[in-house]
Write a protein that holds these residues in place. Structure first.
Motif, PDB file in Angstrom:
ATOM      1  N   PRO A   1      45.227  40.769  44.955  1.00  0.00           N
ATOM      2  CA  PRO A   1      43.866  40.338  44.624  1.00  0.00           C
ATOM      3  C   PRO A   1      42.866  41.350  45.162  1.00  0.00           C
ATOM      4  CG  PRO A   1      44.814  38.942  46.333  1.00  0.00           C
ATOM      5  CD  PRO A   1      45.907  39.857  45.875  1.00  0.00           C
ATOM      6  N   TYR A   2      41.888  41.710  44.331  1.00  0.00           N
ATOM      7  CA  TYR A   2      41.001  42.801  44.697  1.00  0.00           C
ATOM      8  C   TYR A   2      39.545  42.389  44.782  1.00  0.00           C
ATOM      9  CZ  TYR A   2      42.255  47.585  45.665  1.00  0.00           C
ATOM     10  OH  TYR A   2      42.604  48.733  46.314  1.00  0.00           O
ATOM     11  N   ASN A   3      39.069  41.697  43.785  1.00  0.00           N
ATOM     12  CA  ASN A   3      37.682  41.250  43.820  1.00  0.00           C
ATOM     13  C   ASN A   3      37.483  40.093  42.852  1.00  0.00           C
ATOM     14  OD1 ASN A   3      36.944  42.251  41.145  1.00  0.00           O
ATOM     15  ND2 ASN A   3      36.999  44.310  42.031  1.00  0.00           N
ATOM     16  N   THR A   4      36.291  39.504  42.903  1.00  0.00           N
ATOM     17  CA  THR A   4      35.974  38.452  41.946  1.00  0.00           C
ATOM     18  C   THR A   4      34.729  38.843  41.179  1.00  0.00           C
ATOM     19  OG1 THR A   4      34.567  37.220  43.493  1.00  0.00           O
ATOM     20  CG2 THR A   4      36.894  36.653  43.469  1.00  0.00           C
ATOM     21  N   ASN A   5      34.635  38.339  39.956  1.00  0.00           N
ATOM     22  CA  ASN A   5      33.489  38.601  39.101  1.00  0.00           C
ATOM     23  C   ASN A   5      33.201  37.326  38.326  1.00  0.00           C
ATOM     24  OD1 ASN A   5      32.647  39.295  36.118  1.00  0.00           O
ATOM     25  ND2 ASN A   5      31.843  40.935  37.394  1.00  0.00           N
ATOM     26  N   ASP A   6      32.033  36.728  38.594  1.00  0.00           N
ATOM     27  CA  ASP A   6      31.639  35.507  37.894  1.00  0.00           C
ATOM     28  C   ASP A   6      30.444  35.823  37.006  1.00  0.00           C
ATOM     29  OD1 ASP A   6      33.553  34.356  39.505  1.00  0.00           O
ATOM     30  OD2 ASP A   6      32.134  33.257  40.773  1.00  0.00           O
ATOM     31  N   SER A   7      30.629  35.636  35.699  1.00  0.00           N
ATOM     32  CA  SER A   7      29.525  35.908  34.767  1.00  0.00           C
ATOM     33  C   SER A   7      28.990  34.615  34.191  1.00  0.00           C
ATOM     34  CB  SER A   7      30.003  36.813  33.629  1.00  0.00           C
ATOM     35  OG  SER A   7      30.196  38.118  34.092  1.00  0.00           O
ATOM     36  N   TYR A   8      27.688  34.420  34.332  1.00  0.00           N
ATOM     37  CA  TYR A   8      27.019  33.212  33.848  1.00  0.00           C
ATOM     38  C   TYR A   8      26.171  33.541  32.621  1.00  0.00           C
ATOM     39  CZ  TYR A   8      28.026  31.322  38.524  1.00  0.00           C
ATOM     40  OH  TYR A   8      28.642  30.897  39.676  1.00  0.00           O
TER      41      TYR A   8
ATOM     42  N   SER B   1      34.790  31.545  54.005  1.00  0.00           N
ATOM     43  CA  SER B   1      36.214  31.318  54.288  1.00  0.00           C
ATOM     44  C   SER B   1      36.994  31.205  52.983  1.00  0.00           C
ATOM     45  CB  SER B   1      36.393  30.075  55.155  1.00  0.00           C
ATOM     46  OG  SER B   1      35.753  28.983  54.550  1.00  0.00           O
ATOM     47  N   ASP B   2      36.340  30.692  51.953  1.00  0.00           N
ATOM     48  CA  ASP B   2      36.980  30.609  50.642  1.00  0.00           C
ATOM     49  C   ASP B   2      37.312  32.014  50.114  1.00  0.00           C
ATOM     50  OD1 ASP B   2      37.742  29.151  48.222  1.00  0.00           O
ATOM     51  OD2 ASP B   2      36.050  30.218  47.318  1.00  0.00           O
ATOM     52  N   GLU B   3      36.376  32.944  50.265  1.00  0.00           N
ATOM     53  CA  GLU B   3      36.612  34.314  49.811  1.00  0.00           C
ATOM     54  C   GLU B   3      37.722  34.982  50.616  1.00  0.00           C
ATOM     55  OE1 GLU B   3      31.992  35.063  48.316  1.00  0.00           O
ATOM     56  OE2 GLU B   3      32.631  35.686  50.315  1.00  0.00           O
ATOM     57  N   THR B   4      37.722  34.739  51.927  1.00  0.00           N
ATOM     58  CA  THR B   4      38.756  35.326  52.780  1.00  0.00           C
ATOM     59  C   THR B   4      40.146  34.929  52.289  1.00  0.00           C
ATOM     60  OG1 THR B   4      37.260  35.192  54.664  1.00  0.00           O
ATOM     61  CG2 THR B   4      39.604  35.470  55.161  1.00  0.00           C
ATOM     62  N   LEU B   5      40.258  33.674  51.896  1.00  0.00           N
ATOM     63  CA  LEU B   5      41.530  33.147  51.422  1.00  0.00           C
ATOM     64  C   LEU B   5      41.902  33.726  50.064  1.00  0.00           C
ATOM     65  CD1 LEU B   5      42.518  30.914  53.408  1.00  0.00           C
ATOM     66  CD2 LEU B   5      42.346  29.316  51.478  1.00  0.00           C
ATOM     67  N   ARG B   6      40.927  33.618  49.132  1.00  0.00           N
ATOM     68  CA  ARG B   6      41.197  34.024  47.755  1.00  0.00           C
ATOM     69  C   ARG B   6      41.500  35.509  47.650  1.00  0.00           C
ATOM     70  NH1 ARG B   6      36.899  32.887  43.153  1.00  0.00           N
ATOM     71  NH2 ARG B   6      38.476  32.778  41.512  1.00  0.00           N
ATOM     72  N   LEU B   7      40.768  36.293  48.442  1.00  0.00           N
ATOM     73  CA  LEU B   7      40.912  37.747  48.335  1.00  0.00           C
ATOM     74  C   LEU B   7      41.826  38.304  49.421  1.00  0.00           C
ATOM     75  CD1 LEU B   7      37.184  38.492  47.459  1.00  0.00           C
ATOM     76  CD2 LEU B   7      39.154  38.841  45.953  1.00  0.00           C
ATOM     77  N   ARG B   8      42.436  37.402  50.190  1.00  0.00           N
ATOM     78  CA  ARG B   8      43.349  37.797  51.271  1.00  0.00           C
ATOM     79  C   ARG B   8      42.753  38.915  52.121  1.00  0.00           C
ATOM     80  NH1 ARG B   8      48.578  38.719  47.810  1.00  0.00           N
ATOM     81  NH2 ARG B   8      48.434  36.893  46.484  1.00  0.00           N
ATOM     82  N   LEU B   9      41.550  38.635  52.666  1.00  0.00           N
ATOM     83  CA  LEU B   9      40.847  39.661  53.444  1.00  0.00           C
ATOM     84  C   LEU B   9      41.393  39.768  54.857  1.00  0.00           C
ATOM     85  CD1 LEU B   9      37.202  38.897  52.305  1.00  0.00           C
ATOM     86  CD2 LEU B   9      38.796  40.596  51.426  1.00  0.00           C
TER      87      LEU B   9
END
Lengths: 256, 256
Positions: free
Chosen positions: A148-155, A201-209
């Protein structure tokens, strides 16, 4: 951008060797003298080339010990690739993530989740939504070589895109921006805001930081010809894995 | 995820109070218990809401002392102001820091230290300096309303600028870029690299950073008409106090 100068050609050669794995992480890069001979160029040109690769985080120069391929290469993101300055270039427009990854010989992948939401207040404001107004969000979790590298949310405003592919699950091969054009709302201007913060903390988990890794937040708001906001894209980029680059050129006054 | 969850609604309420000025900088935020009662929500929900506002840099939580509205609004930096895209605009070129600060009615100030150094290796490489080559560095520590805000170190090849104002102490009212032009090396292209990291202990001290505050590093390399690098400017921007903005416009194909 523009012409590729000599040092950029040398940089491209070494970059290719790194991306193909010919030079593996930890390997020593050929010496300046070796590179001068191999490419028939001056020491300055070699240094410029190595400087470029160092800037991209590909190599590490250690005084008196030599130059080495870095273990972890930040991905070079060029937000301008997704928004070329001339209409003629529109077909060359690229998803800057996919382009950055594939040009390194690595393998991009993404999960896309499409849903209809009442967006966070800052996004609602940027989209000029009425109170309680809805948006389609296309959320991507992006991977490089399976990591997992990054997230991109487009609205997108729901009113605008409800009947289009944008509101339906799955990837849009020709890109959401193209769909906006077909809907009569081509983006003619974008505003990019860049900031950094510690991850949730959600990002840390999702992106395995790793602990102590900040994230860079890149928010792009796209406006159509009437200057109405039609898209807000929020990218969360772990700082140890990304470098963002913009290039600006001055047009000489003498040109028409 | 889906619609705005409970904690986001609570966050939105507090955010609105801050933006409207109902809660002013330095004011204490209602306690967790107050917020629980006011919104009829659990302590966890209140904590999530405050966490969100903290990430946005709006509030500061101080153990045992309470939670406060932050003094500092992030400064909007526009790197394009310093490099207008047309030569005609050259006289409108602004130091983006001074412009950002004064346009907010705040008071900019800076210390400038000029010295001749063997620059750090990455800077030497970007400037294409020969081994042991020297550069003039103009180091600024910048203040807003008396508070240290960021640093900006600009390096120039000594050979190029030795006899100019750039190598002499003190501020250059018309700007170092103008001096480069007068020396026959106007910058025609710049490359901006943006990344983030945790600060060094030296930066923490100099910039009086709160613990856990990352810094954004903005590096601009300026090239003259021959594509030779003539300036490297490294800005270290505490992430809680800065926002970087780029605007891109598309030129319609129909125009000549």
């Amino acid at each position: 951008m523009a012409r590729s100068s000599l040092y950029q050609q040398v940089a491209a050669e070494v970059r290719r060797a790194i991306y193909t794995g010919e030079l593996a992480p930890g390997d020593q890069i050929p010496t300046e003298t070796d590179l001068m001979e191999a490419h028939g160029v001056s020491r300055n040109t070699v240094r410029l080339a190595l400087g470029e690769l160092e800037n991209e985080g590909l190599i590490l120069r250690m005084r008196r010990r030599g130059t080495f391929v870095r273990e972890r290469r930040p991905l070079l993101m060029r937000p301008q690739d997704e928004f070329p300055s001339r209409d003629q270039d529109v077909d060359r427009r690229l998803d800057s993530f996919v382009h950055a990854v594939t040009s390194e010989g690595r393998n991009p992948d993404q999960n896309i989740e499409v849903s209809i939401v009442e967006p966070p207040e800052d996004v609602a404001t940027r989209l000029a939504l009425a109170d309680g107004g809805l948006a389609v969000v296309r959320r991507r979790l992006r991977f490089v070589d399976g990591q997992p590298y990054n997230t991109n949310d487009s609205y997108f405003p729901l009113d605008l895109v409800a009947d289009s592919e944008i509101a339906r699950p799955g990837n849009i091969t020709r890109g959401a921006n193209r769909v906006l054009e077909e809907l009569g709302h081509p983006q003619t201007r974008v505003v990019d805001d860049i900031s950094a913060r510690m991850p949730t903390s959600d990002e840390t988990l999702r992106l395995r930081l790793e602990p102590g890794t900040p994230v860079v937040v890149h928010v792009r708001v796209g406006y159509d010809g009437e200057d109405a906001p039609v898209r807000v894209a929020v990218s969360v980029l772990p700082a140890d894995k990304h470098l963002i680059r913009y290039e600006l050129e001055r047009q000489p006054a003498s040109r028409p």
